[in-house]
Structures are given as C-alpha cells and as structure tokens.
Design a protein around this motif. Structure first.
Motif, PDB file in Angstrom:
ATOM      1  N   LEU A   1     -35.042-128.594 -23.820  1.00  0.00           N
ATOM      2  CA  LEU A   1     -34.180-127.623 -23.953  1.00  0.00           C
ATOM      3  C   LEU A   1     -32.954-128.246 -23.675  1.00  0.00           C
ATOM      4  CD1 LEU A   1     -33.912-124.523 -24.307  1.00  0.00           C
ATOM      5  CD2 LEU A   1     -33.738-124.312 -21.830  1.00  0.00           C
ATOM      6  N   TYR A   2     -31.743-127.881 -24.306  1.00  0.00           N
ATOM      7  CA  TYR A   2     -30.233-128.259 -24.112  1.00  0.00           C
ATOM      8  C   TYR A   2     -29.928-128.002 -22.828  1.00  0.00           C
ATOM      9  CZ  TYR A   2     -30.926-128.864 -29.149  1.00  0.00           C
ATOM     10  OH  TYR A   2     -31.381-129.103 -30.391  1.00  0.00           O
ATOM     11  N   SER A   3     -28.751-128.941 -22.154  1.00  0.00           N
ATOM     12  CA  SER A   3     -28.196-128.456 -20.969  1.00  0.00           C
ATOM     13  C   SER A   3     -27.130-127.433 -21.354  1.00  0.00           C
ATOM     14  CB  SER A   3     -27.431-129.818 -20.677  1.00  0.00           C
ATOM     15  OG  SER A   3     -26.467-130.147 -21.381  1.00  0.00           O
ATOM     16  N   LYS A   4     -26.781-126.772 -20.217  1.00  0.00           N
ATOM     17  CA  LYS A   4     -25.631-125.851 -20.415  1.00  0.00           C
ATOM     18  C   LYS A   4     -24.387-126.319 -20.944  1.00  0.00           C
ATOM     19  CE  LYS A   4     -26.961-122.788 -16.874  1.00  0.00           C
ATOM     20  NZ  LYS A   4     -28.259-123.195 -16.562  1.00  0.00           N
ATOM     21  N   LYS A   5     -24.058-127.721 -20.828  1.00  0.00           N
ATOM     22  CA  LYS A   5     -22.807-128.141 -21.337  1.00  0.00           C
ATOM     23  C   LYS A   5     -22.896-128.549 -22.863  1.00  0.00           C
ATOM     24  CE  LYS A   5     -20.623-130.192 -17.384  1.00  0.00           C
ATOM     25  NZ  LYS A   5     -19.135-129.569 -17.464  1.00  0.00           N
ATOM     26  N   ALA A   6     -24.176-128.905 -23.123  1.00  0.00           N
ATOM     27  CA  ALA A   6     -24.308-129.336 -24.629  1.00  0.00           C
ATOM     28  C   ALA A   6     -24.243-128.041 -25.253  1.00  0.00           C
ATOM     29  CB  ALA A   6     -25.823-129.834 -24.816  1.00  0.00           C
ATOM     30  N   LEU A   7     -24.875-126.979 -24.845  1.00  0.00           N
ATOM     31  CA  LEU A   7     -24.902-125.503 -25.325  1.00  0.00           C
ATOM     32  C   LEU A   7     -23.422-125.018 -25.720  1.00  0.00           C
ATOM     33  CD1 LEU A   7     -26.187-123.039 -26.525  1.00  0.00           C
ATOM     34  CD2 LEU A   7     -26.085-121.861 -24.224  1.00  0.00           C
ATOM     35  N   ARG A   8     -22.708-125.240 -24.609  1.00  0.00           N
ATOM     36  CA  ARG A   8     -21.316-124.821 -24.606  1.00  0.00           C
ATOM     37  C   ARG A   8     -20.363-125.608 -25.640  1.00  0.00           C
ATOM     38  NH1 ARG A   8     -16.560-122.205 -22.327  1.00  0.00           N
ATOM     39  NH2 ARG A   8     -15.178-122.568 -23.925  1.00  0.00           N
ATOM     40  N   THR A   9     -20.771-126.964 -25.895  1.00  0.00           N
ATOM     41  CA  THR A   9     -20.096-127.824 -26.870  1.00  0.00           C
ATOM     42  C   THR A   9     -20.545-127.387 -28.106  1.00  0.00           C
ATOM     43  OG1 THR A   9     -20.369-129.843 -25.310  1.00  0.00           O
ATOM     44  CG2 THR A   9     -20.084-130.272 -27.510  1.00  0.00           C
ATOM     45  N   VAL A  10     -21.616-126.878 -28.457  1.00  0.00           N
ATOM     46  CA  VAL A  10     -22.133-126.346 -29.896  1.00  0.00           C
ATOM     47  C   VAL A  10     -21.265-125.347 -30.220  1.00  0.00           C
ATOM     48  CG1 VAL A  10     -23.904-125.454 -31.116  1.00  0.00           C
ATOM     49  CG2 VAL A  10     -24.343-127.372 -29.649  1.00  0.00           C
ATOM     50  N   TYR A  11     -21.216-124.044 -29.228  1.00  0.00           N
ATOM     51  CA  TYR A  11     -20.447-123.031 -29.251  1.00  0.00           C
ATOM     52  C   TYR A  11     -19.126-123.451 -29.803  1.00  0.00           C
ATOM     53  CZ  TYR A  11     -23.751-119.530 -28.156  1.00  0.00           C
ATOM     54  OH  TYR A  11     -25.113-118.865 -28.150  1.00  0.00           O
ATOM     55  N   ASP A  12     -18.415-124.261 -29.120  1.00  0.00           N
ATOM     56  CA  ASP A  12     -16.934-124.699 -29.305  1.00  0.00           C
ATOM     57  C   ASP A  12     -16.666-125.075 -30.453  1.00  0.00           C
ATOM     58  OD1 ASP A  12     -15.984-123.977 -26.922  1.00  0.00           O
ATOM     59  OD2 ASP A  12     -16.144-126.014 -26.026  1.00  0.00           O
ATOM     60  N   ARG A  13     -17.429-126.062 -31.194  1.00  0.00           N
ATOM     61  CA  ARG A  13     -17.673-126.572 -32.407  1.00  0.00           C
ATOM     62  C   ARG A  13     -18.048-125.547 -33.704  1.00  0.00           C
ATOM     63  NH1 ARG A  13     -15.055-131.130 -31.344  1.00  0.00           N
ATOM     64  NH2 ARG A  13     -15.906-132.322 -29.794  1.00  0.00           N
ATOM     65  N   LEU A  14     -18.789-124.616 -33.286  1.00  0.00           N
ATOM     66  CA  LEU A  14     -19.055-123.524 -34.390  1.00  0.00           C
ATOM     67  C   LEU A  14     -17.829-122.819 -34.305  1.00  0.00           C
ATOM     68  CD1 LEU A  14     -22.970-122.641 -33.448  1.00  0.00           C
ATOM     69  CD2 LEU A  14     -21.966-124.014 -35.654  1.00  0.00           C
ATOM     70  N   ALA A  15     -17.256-122.153 -33.232  1.00  0.00           N
ATOM     71  CA  ALA A  15     -16.312-121.295 -33.270  1.00  0.00           C
ATOM     72  C   ALA A  15     -15.084-121.689 -33.768  1.00  0.00           C
ATOM     73  CB  ALA A  15     -15.957-120.917 -31.902  1.00  0.00           C
ATOM     74  N   HIS A  16     -14.911-122.893 -34.065  1.00  0.00           N
ATOM     75  CA  HIS A  16     -13.792-123.611 -34.545  1.00  0.00           C
ATOM     76  C   HIS A  16     -14.140-124.249 -35.785  1.00  0.00           C
ATOM     77  CE1 HIS A  16     -12.361-123.151 -30.089  1.00  0.00           C
ATOM     78  NE2 HIS A  16     -11.475-122.860 -30.951  1.00  0.00           N
ATOM     79  N   ALA A  17     -15.184-123.847 -36.420  1.00  0.00           N
ATOM     80  CA  ALA A  17     -15.551-124.676 -37.656  1.00  0.00           C
ATOM     81  C   ALA A  17     -14.864-124.121 -38.888  1.00  0.00           C
ATOM     82  CB  ALA A  17     -16.866-124.652 -37.971  1.00  0.00           C
TER      83      ALA A  17
END
Length: 354
Positions: A36-52
């Motif tokens: 399972l991804y870490s919380k920081k990794a999950l937040r990184t993914v969300y940041d990238r998707l939101a600013h895609a």
C-alpha cells in the motif's frame, strides 16, 4: 479570464485530468502487486493529478481538497454493508467519471479498459480477501478524523470527526434480518426457534448491485455526495435527505506521519510541474468562500501540518538513475493524446521532461 470558467474550460480540465489518471501505462503500474502506498506518496499523486491541466490550486485549497477527498473515501469504505461492496463503490466512481467524458470516445475507452481490469482482477476474490482489503484501507485512514460539514449536517459524522455506524437500514446482501435464533440437534435438524427484538429497523435488500461494465449498482455510496437528490446512505432516522450543493467544510487539520516516499512516489518525485506557456496563467480553483478566507487559512495553518511534495533529484544519484530511466521508458506514451495546446501538460508529459 483567470477566474472565469466556461463550460469549455471545465470540460477541458476534466478531460486532461481523466486522461492522465487513466493512462494505460499508469494504470499498469497501479495494478501491479505491491505494498500500500504511503500517505506522502498518495498526496504526491493527488498533487500531480490536480495540476495535470491548466487548473491551479494554492496550498490552502489543495489541503482542503485533499482532506475532503480522503475523508469521503474513508466514509465510503467504512459504511460498506459488506467488504465486496467496496468494488461497487469503485464502480460508482467510474460511472460518474464516464458521465463527464461521454463526448470523448478516446478517453472513454481508457476508463472502460480500467473498468475491465477491475472486473478481471477483483470480481473473483473471496469474501475473506475483500475483508482483508477493507481492513487494510481502514488501517490506512484510522488516524484521520477531519470534520466535514456535509457529513456533520447529515449526522453521519460526530463533532470529533469520527463516523457514525448506522443501526438501521438494509442488511448486507446474502444475510438475513436479525431477530431470529435457530437451534439444531446433532443431526443438523432444526428443533427450536426463538425470536428477539432489535434496536434497529432492518430490511432485506431487494437485489444485489451489478458488478458488470454497465448496470444498476444499487449501492449509493460513491455517488455524487453534493447532489441535491442523493439519498442518505446511512438510513439513519432524522438524517437530512437532501444536501446543499455548495457546502463548506469544517475540519481539524491532521498531522500525517513522516514516511518515506514509496515506489509510486519515486516515479512522480523529482518532477517539476510546468506552468502554462504563453501569457495565459491558467485557471485558479479556490475551494474557500472568498479569496480572503483562503489566504487566512494558508496563514493560520500550522507549518507542521502543511503537506509538502518532496522533489527527488534522481539525476544526482547514479544508483537510481538507471532504475528511473527504465521506469520512465516503460511509462512512455505511444498513443495520441487529446490536443491541449501549450497551456497544460499532463502527468506523463511531465515525466518525459525529466
């Protein structure tokens, strides 16, 4: 027109984000067996998707959006009548996404392909395996108790941020309404029945939700929680049956544990989001009522509670450069993408720029 949104702009942003989210190579990475991804990794993914896309959020709005998304998902997982219904929640998510892109066949095919992968991968799992998945997700979210006004208003969340489990409503599919005790002898024959009263008002579900590509999911968890006509899923007496379309969120900031970025974060880390080219600065999304409220939230939020995106300079680490080069090679996109001009770059285009 920095803050002026049109239907064309809104559709373009949705198409860019969904295209990035359901890219074939990206989905292949997500479906690989892994921890399972870490919380920081999950937040990184969300940041990238939101600013895609051309949309931009500042720190305070991104924090607010992330808190809302994580608590909404925790609510959906926690209140699933049975573990397998997590899959129906996911299908509700995908059904809603498909409604956004009905006029974009190419993107729709991407989502349908992910749909088929979910069906092939998870529909054959046992009830015990789904229970393990559910418990793993709940352990991930167990320390997150952020208050959300839409849940507080529906009385499905207490003032301390903990969710309220319903004691009434439909029982899980395949189970019986409680209230009857059967006793059997050593031959397996029923010899006695005893009834008892329950505090809840339970009913038998009329049918099971569809696990096919198209169909009635029955379960309402995972549908648009801001829809005015959305039924309250908890079936609690006294709960509001309608929701305001523009609800504010009250939350207690949550301190995320400082964890190492995992495999997916290493894929996304070290990449800088490019600002839209040309004179146009893109659209800024403000999740607060006013700009002043957003600025105040950013100033008053404790520094230790702010989420940070870690940039990894992989080019300075020879040992990891070869690995990341191989990974980025696998993520190379060969299929054509919808034209987005020079204003927005999707996640994988950012990776190619490394």
């Amino acid at each position: 027109r920095v803050d002026e949104w049109t239907d064309v702009d809104r559709k373009r942003v949705m198409n860019d984000i969904i295209t990035t989210m359901f890219n074939k190579k990206f989905m292949e990475e997500l479906f690989k067996p892994q921890e399972l991804y870490s919380k920081k990794a999950l937040r990184t993914v969300y940041d990238r998707l939101a600013h895609a896309s051309i949309m931009r959020l500042n720190q305070a709005s991104m924090d607010k959006l992330y808190d809302l998304m994580t608590m909404a998902f925790k609510y959906q997982v926690l209140l699933c009548p049975r573990p397998k219904d997590i899959l129906l929640v996911t299908f509700n998510h995908l059904d809603a996404i498909k409604d956004f892109i009905q006029d974009a066949p190419g993107i729709l095919n991407q989502v349908d392909e992910t749909f088929r992968q979910l069906i092939d991968t998870y529909c054959g799992l046992s009830a015990g395996e789904f229970q393990l998945i559910r418990q793993t997700l709940l352990v991930f979210f167990q320390d997150m108790h952020i208050r959300v006004s839409i849940f507080l208003k529906d009385k499905v969340q207490n003032s301390n941020g903990r969710f309220v489990l319903p004691i009434s409503g439909p029982v899980p599919w395949g189970t019986e309404v409680p209230g009857l005790i059967r006793m059997f002898n050593h031959n397996g024959n029923e010899v006695k029945r005893t009834e008892f009263t329950t505090d809840g008002n339970y009913v038998t579900p009329q049918r099971e939700g569809s696990f096919e590509l198209y169909g009635d999911r029955v379960l309402k968890l995972g549908t648009n929680m801001y829809s005015v006509s959305r039924p309250v899923e908890t079936h609690m007496s006294g709960s509001s049956k309608t929701l305001a379309s523009h609800a504010k969120e009250n939350r207690v900031p949550n301190l995320l544990a400082k964890e190492e970025l995992n495999f997916l974060a290493r894929l996304l880390g070290g990449l800088e989001v490019k600002k839209p080219a040309g004179s146009e600065t893109g659209f800024r999304l403000n999740l607060f009522t006013t700009d002043e409220e957003e600025e105040h939230a950013a100033l008053t939020r404790p520094e230790e509670l702010s989420y940070k995106v870690i940039n990894i300079e992989a080019t300075q680490e020879p040992g990891r450069q070869a690995e990341l080069s191989r990974i980025l090679g696998e993520l190379e996109v060969t299929e054509p993408r919808p034209a987005s001009g020079e204003k927005g770059e999707d996640l994988l285009a950012l990776m190619d720029a490394l």
